[in-house]
Design a protein around this motif. Structure first.
Motif, PDB file in Angstrom:
ATOM      1  N   LEU A 197       0.877  -1.161   0.000  1.00 27.05           N
ATOM      2  CA  LEU A 197       0.000   0.000   0.000  1.00 27.05           C
ATOM      3  C   LEU A 197       0.922   1.221   0.000  1.00 27.05           C
ATOM      4  O   LEU A 197       1.669   1.427   0.954  1.00 27.05           O
ATOM      5  N   ILE A 198       0.915   1.971  -1.080  1.00 27.25           N
ATOM      6  CA  ILE A 198       1.839   3.093  -1.244  1.00 27.25           C
ATOM      7  C   ILE A 198       1.175   4.374  -0.750  1.00 27.25           C
ATOM      8  O   ILE A 198       0.025   4.659  -1.085  1.00 27.25           O
ATOM      9  N   GLY A 199       1.892   5.123   0.061  1.00 23.63           N
ATOM     10  CA  GLY A 199       1.390   6.390   0.581  1.00 23.63           C
ATOM     11  C   GLY A 199       2.479   7.444   0.549  1.00 23.63           C
ATOM     12  O   GLY A 199       3.611   7.185   0.159  1.00 23.63           O
ATOM     13  N   ARG A 200       2.116   8.621   0.969  1.00 25.83           N
ATOM     14  CA  ARG A 200       3.063   9.724   0.982  1.00 25.83           C
ATOM     15  C   ARG A 200       2.864  10.497   2.272  1.00 25.83           C
ATOM     16  O   ARG A 200       1.742  10.771   2.682  1.00 25.83           O
ATOM     17  N   ARG A 201       3.956  10.803   2.924  1.00 24.00           N
ATOM     18  CA  ARG A 201       3.942  11.648   4.122  1.00 24.00           C
ATOM     19  C   ARG A 201       4.871  12.811   3.835  1.00 24.00           C
ATOM     20  O   ARG A 201       6.063  12.614   3.657  1.00 24.00           O
ATOM     21  N   GLN A 202       4.303  13.979   3.787  1.00 26.52           N
ATOM     22  CA  GLN A 202       5.000  15.176   3.341  1.00 26.52           C
ATOM     23  C   GLN A 202       5.559  14.872   1.952  1.00 26.52           C
ATOM     24  O   GLN A 202       4.821  14.449   1.089  1.00 26.52           O
ATOM     25  N   LEU A 244      -3.810   2.485  13.559  1.00 26.50           N
ATOM     26  CA  LEU A 244      -2.416   2.878  13.675  1.00 26.50           C
ATOM     27  C   LEU A 244      -2.190   4.237  13.028  1.00 26.50           C
ATOM     28  O   LEU A 244      -2.809   4.562  12.023  1.00 26.50           O
ATOM     29  N   SER A 245      -1.277   4.999  13.598  1.00 23.28           N
ATOM     30  CA  SER A 245      -0.860   6.261  13.006  1.00 23.28           C
ATOM     31  C   SER A 245       0.318   5.967  12.084  1.00 23.28           C
ATOM     32  O   SER A 245       1.371   5.505  12.541  1.00 23.28           O
ATOM     33  N   ILE A 246       0.138   6.209  10.802  1.00 22.23           N
ATOM     34  CA  ILE A 246       1.228   5.969   9.861  1.00 22.23           C
ATOM     35  C   ILE A 246       2.403   6.884  10.175  1.00 22.23           C
ATOM     36  O   ILE A 246       3.559   6.466  10.118  1.00 22.23           O
ATOM     37  N   ALA A 247       2.133   8.135  10.560  1.00 19.06           N
ATOM     38  CA  ALA A 247       3.221   9.054  10.909  1.00 19.06           C
ATOM     39  C   ALA A 247       4.045   8.493  12.059  1.00 19.06           C
ATOM     40  O   ALA A 247       5.277   8.471  12.007  1.00 19.06           O
TER      41      ALA A 247
END
Length: 121
Positions: A51-56, A105-108
């Motif tokens: 599962l691809i995500g982006r943080r900042q 869950l917090s991904i950060a």
């Protein structure tokens, strides 16, 4: 979601960081949430998904075995997390649905506690 593909190992990474995935020329760190919670590595399965995500500005991938649904959850519907749980740093709450307890869950926080060598994060 992206089908699990060959990852490039990260030197000295913990067992729940199976490596980097090259996605369109971008090296994306992959985290195995299940292995992180259990505090041990596991062999990747051909049926695993990323599962691809982006943080900042940084992309990341999470290994998942299955995606059943995607939903928006009102924070009033979840119970507070028990801080005595071993994965409490990134557990933000528990949702009770039809007799099941779903950990939120917090991904950060998960990324902050991933132990990826800092020079590679």
């Amino acid at each position: 979601a992206v089908l699990a593909a060959e990852t490039v190992p990260i030197p000295e990474a913990p067992p729940w960081v199976p490596g980097f995935l090259n996605l369109h020329g971008e090296a994306i760190p992959i985290l195995d949430v299940s292995a992180r919670i259990e505090k041990r590595g596991r062999m990747m399965e051909i049926s695993d998904l990323f599962l691809i995500g982006r943080r900042q500005e940084h992309a990341f991938g999470l290994v998942v075995q299955e995606i059943l649904d995607i939903a928006s959850i009102d924070s009033s519907a979840m119970s507070a997390a028990n801080q005595e749980m071993p994965h409490a740093p990134y557990l933000v709450g528990v949702l009770n649905v039809e007799g099941w307890q779903i950990m939120l869950l917090s991904i950060a926080r998960l990324l902050e506690h991933s132990d990826i060598p800092e020079e590679l994060a």
